[in-house]
Design a protein around this motif. Structure first.
Motif, PDB file in Angstrom:
ATOM      1  N   SER A  41       0.828  -1.202   0.000  1.00 23.79           N
ATOM      2  CA  SER A  41       0.000   0.000   0.000  1.00 23.79           C
ATOM      3  C   SER A  41       0.869   1.263   0.000  1.00 23.79           C
ATOM      4  O   SER A  41       0.598   2.221  -0.719  1.00 23.79           O
ATOM      5  N   VAL A  42       1.934   1.244   0.797  1.00 24.69           N
ATOM      6  CA  VAL A  42       2.839   2.395   0.862  1.00 24.69           C
ATOM      7  C   VAL A  42       3.614   2.537  -0.452  1.00 24.69           C
ATOM      8  O   VAL A  42       3.824   3.651  -0.940  1.00 24.69           O
ATOM      9  N   LYS A  43       4.015   1.426  -1.050  1.00 26.57           N
ATOM     10  CA  LYS A  43       4.692   1.498  -2.351  1.00 26.57           C
ATOM     11  C   LYS A  43       3.779   2.143  -3.390  1.00 26.57           C
ATOM     12  O   LYS A  43       4.222   2.982  -4.181  1.00 26.57           O
ATOM     13  N   SER A  44       2.516   1.776  -3.386  1.00 33.99           N
ATOM     14  CA  SER A  44       1.547   2.399  -4.299  1.00 33.99           C
ATOM     15  C   SER A  44       1.370   3.876  -3.983  1.00 33.99           C
ATOM     16  O   SER A  44       1.249   4.705  -4.884  1.00 33.99           O
ATOM     17  N   LEU A  45       1.369   4.184  -2.699  1.00 34.65           N
ATOM     18  CA  LEU A  45       1.262   5.574  -2.266  1.00 34.65           C
ATOM     19  C   LEU A  45       2.415   6.401  -2.833  1.00 34.65           C
ATOM     20  O   LEU A  45       2.211   7.506  -3.353  1.00 34.65           O
ATOM     21  N   VAL A  46       3.617   5.853  -2.775  1.00 36.51           N
ATOM     22  CA  VAL A  46       4.798   6.550  -3.304  1.00 36.51           C
ATOM     23  C   VAL A  46       4.647   6.763  -4.812  1.00 36.51           C
ATOM     24  O   VAL A  46       4.748   7.892  -5.312  1.00 36.51           O
ATOM     25  N   ILE A 143       9.210   7.519   4.429  1.00 36.00           N
ATOM     26  CA  ILE A 143       8.656   7.094   5.710  1.00 36.00           C
ATOM     27  C   ILE A 143       7.173   7.431   5.665  1.00 36.00           C
ATOM     28  O   ILE A 143       6.799   8.580   5.425  1.00 36.00           O
ATOM     29  N   ALA A 144       6.354   6.419   5.865  1.00 34.87           N
ATOM     30  CA  ALA A 144       4.905   6.613   5.899  1.00 34.87           C
ATOM     31  C   ALA A 144       4.402   6.273   7.283  1.00 34.87           C
ATOM     32  O   ALA A 144       4.940   5.393   7.956  1.00 34.87           O
ATOM     33  N   LYS A 145       3.382   6.993   7.711  1.00 33.13           N
ATOM     34  CA  LYS A 145       2.771   6.662   8.995  1.00 33.13           C
ATOM     35  C   LYS A 145       1.269   6.564   8.808  1.00 33.13           C
ATOM     36  O   LYS A 145       0.702   7.135   7.875  1.00 33.13           O
ATOM     37  N   LYS A 146       0.667   5.812   9.689  1.00 30.86           N
ATOM     38  CA  LYS A 146      -0.772   5.579   9.614  1.00 30.86           C
ATOM     39  C   LYS A 146      -1.477   6.627  10.463  1.00 30.86           C
ATOM     40  O   LYS A 146      -1.197   6.766  11.649  1.00 30.86           O
ATOM     41  N   GLU A 147      -2.360   7.372   9.815  1.00 28.26           N
ATOM     42  CA  GLU A 147      -3.169   8.372  10.503  1.00 28.26           C
ATOM     43  C   GLU A 147      -4.628   8.073  10.222  1.00 28.26           C
ATOM     44  O   GLU A 147      -5.030   8.013   9.062  1.00 28.26           O
ATOM     45  N   ASN A 149      -6.260   5.421  10.268  1.00 27.17           N
ATOM     46  CA  ASN A 149      -6.371   4.198   9.463  1.00 27.17           C
ATOM     47  C   ASN A 149      -5.984   4.387   7.999  1.00 27.17           C
ATOM     48  O   ASN A 149      -6.347   3.578   7.156  1.00 27.17           O
ATOM     49  N   THR A 150      -5.260   5.466   7.691  1.00 25.50           N
ATOM     50  CA  THR A 150      -4.826   5.744   6.323  1.00 25.50           C
ATOM     51  C   THR A 150      -3.328   5.989   6.314  1.00 25.50           C
ATOM     52  O   THR A 150      -2.810   6.754   7.129  1.00 25.50           O
ATOM     53  N   TRP A 151      -2.632   5.342   5.389  1.00 22.05           N
ATOM     54  CA  TRP A 151      -1.199   5.576   5.242  1.00 22.05           C
ATOM     55  C   TRP A 151      -0.952   6.886   4.511  1.00 22.05           C
ATOM     56  O   TRP A 151      -1.607   7.176   3.513  1.00 22.05           O
ATOM     57  N   LYS A 152      -0.009   7.695   5.044  1.00 20.76           N
ATOM     58  CA  LYS A 152       0.412   8.935   4.399  1.00 20.76           C
ATOM     59  C   LYS A 152       1.925   9.042   4.524  1.00 20.76           C
ATOM     60  O   LYS A 152       2.519   8.546   5.482  1.00 20.76           O
ATOM     61  N   ILE A 153       2.517   9.729   3.566  1.00 19.29           N
ATOM     62  CA  ILE A 153       3.970   9.915   3.574  1.00 19.29           C
ATOM     63  C   ILE A 153       4.309  11.098   4.468  1.00 19.29           C
ATOM     64  O   ILE A 153       3.777  12.189   4.296  1.00 19.29           O
ATOM     65  N   GLN A 154       5.210  10.857   5.420  1.00 18.85           N
ATOM     66  CA  GLN A 154       5.656  11.902   6.329  1.00 18.85           C
ATOM     67  C   GLN A 154       6.985  12.489   5.870  1.00 18.85           C
ATOM     68  O   GLN A 154       7.234  13.674   6.053  1.00 18.85           O
ATOM     69  N   GLN A 155       7.830  11.646   5.269  1.00 13.35           N
ATOM     70  CA  GLN A 155       9.138  12.132   4.836  1.00 13.35           C
ATOM     71  C   GLN A 155       9.597  11.390   3.596  1.00 13.35           C
ATOM     72  O   GLN A 155       9.410  10.181   3.473  1.00 13.35           O
ATOM     73  N   LEU A 156      10.202  12.144   2.693  1.00 16.94           N
ATOM     74  CA  LEU A 156      10.923  11.577   1.552  1.00 16.94           C
ATOM     75  C   LEU A 156      12.350  12.071   1.644  1.00 16.94           C
ATOM     76  O   LEU A 156      12.600  13.210   2.058  1.00 16.94           O
ATOM     77  N   HIS A 157      13.284  11.233   1.269  1.00 18.15           N
ATOM     78  CA  HIS A 157      14.689  11.627   1.191  1.00 18.15           C
ATOM     79  C   HIS A 157      15.185  11.206  -0.175  1.00 18.15           C
ATOM     80  O   HIS A 157      14.988  10.066  -0.590  1.00 18.15           O
ATOM     81  N   SER A 158      15.814  12.128  -0.891  1.00 18.61           N
ATOM     82  CA  SER A 158      16.162  11.882  -2.279  1.00 18.61           C
ATOM     83  C   SER A 158      17.576  12.370  -2.572  1.00 18.61           C
ATOM     84  O   SER A 158      17.946  13.480  -2.215  1.00 18.61           O
TER      85      SER A 158
END
Length: 166
Positions: A41-46, A143-147, A149-158
């Motif tokens: 789910s998080v991979k799809s979110l990204v 880094i994704a966190k569950k808020e 009951n929904t996954w959201k991205i909190q941080q990206l590092h690139s």
């Protein structure tokens, strides 16, 4: 009188000991398949967030993918939701006919209760009409966190991956 006070103290102590206390909250252990489903789910979110935000420049989707305290650390630059919105406005004003196509290769992931970390290679191809006019490659993590009951991205590092000249 002294006996009554001692007796009342003993009764109070006994009542405190026998009062029903709530069970401590137990963490529910996820199965491996549940963890994998969350990671997928998080991979799809990204990948969906890159499509909607950095390819389609859809500012209405930022809050769908990113937490309110989201940060992107990219090659020494700190981005927030506000700077993402500014970036999208600039891109929309530019009206470029160049399209960005994204491809991801996931390297590693970790699931820890309400947080998931994923590392991946991010490839972008910039296409104008039928010609690829540019390519880019980044090594990234999310880094994704569950808020609620929904996954959201909190941080990206690139970090941009440069071609080796050896």
């Amino acid at each position: 009188m002294k006996k009554i006070i001692i007796l009342l103290s003993l009764c109070f102590a006994y009542a405190c000991e026998t009062t029903v206390k709530p069970e401590p909250t137990k963490n529910i252990e996820l199965t491996e398949s549940q963890k994998q489903a969350d990671i997928d789910s998080v991979k799809s979110l990204v990948s969906d967030s890159f499509q909607d935000i950095f390819s389609d420049f859809d500012s209405t989707t930022v809050s769908k993918y990113y937490t309110t305290d989201f940060v992107l650390l990219e090659n020494g630059v700190l981005w927030t939701n506000d700077s993402i919105y500014s970036y999208i406005r600039r891109k929309q004003a530019n009206k470029s006919t160049v399209k960005r196509l994204n491809r991801f290769e996931y390297v590693k992931s970790e699931h820890s209760e309400n947080m998931i970390w994923v590392a991946y290679d991010n490839y972008a191809y910039f296409v104008k009409e039928k010609d690829t006019i540019g390519k880019a490659h980044w090594l990234e993590s999310a880094i994704a966190k569950k808020e609620n009951n929904t996954w959201k991205i909190q941080q990206l590092h690139s970090t941009i991956v440069r071609k080796n000249k050896h």
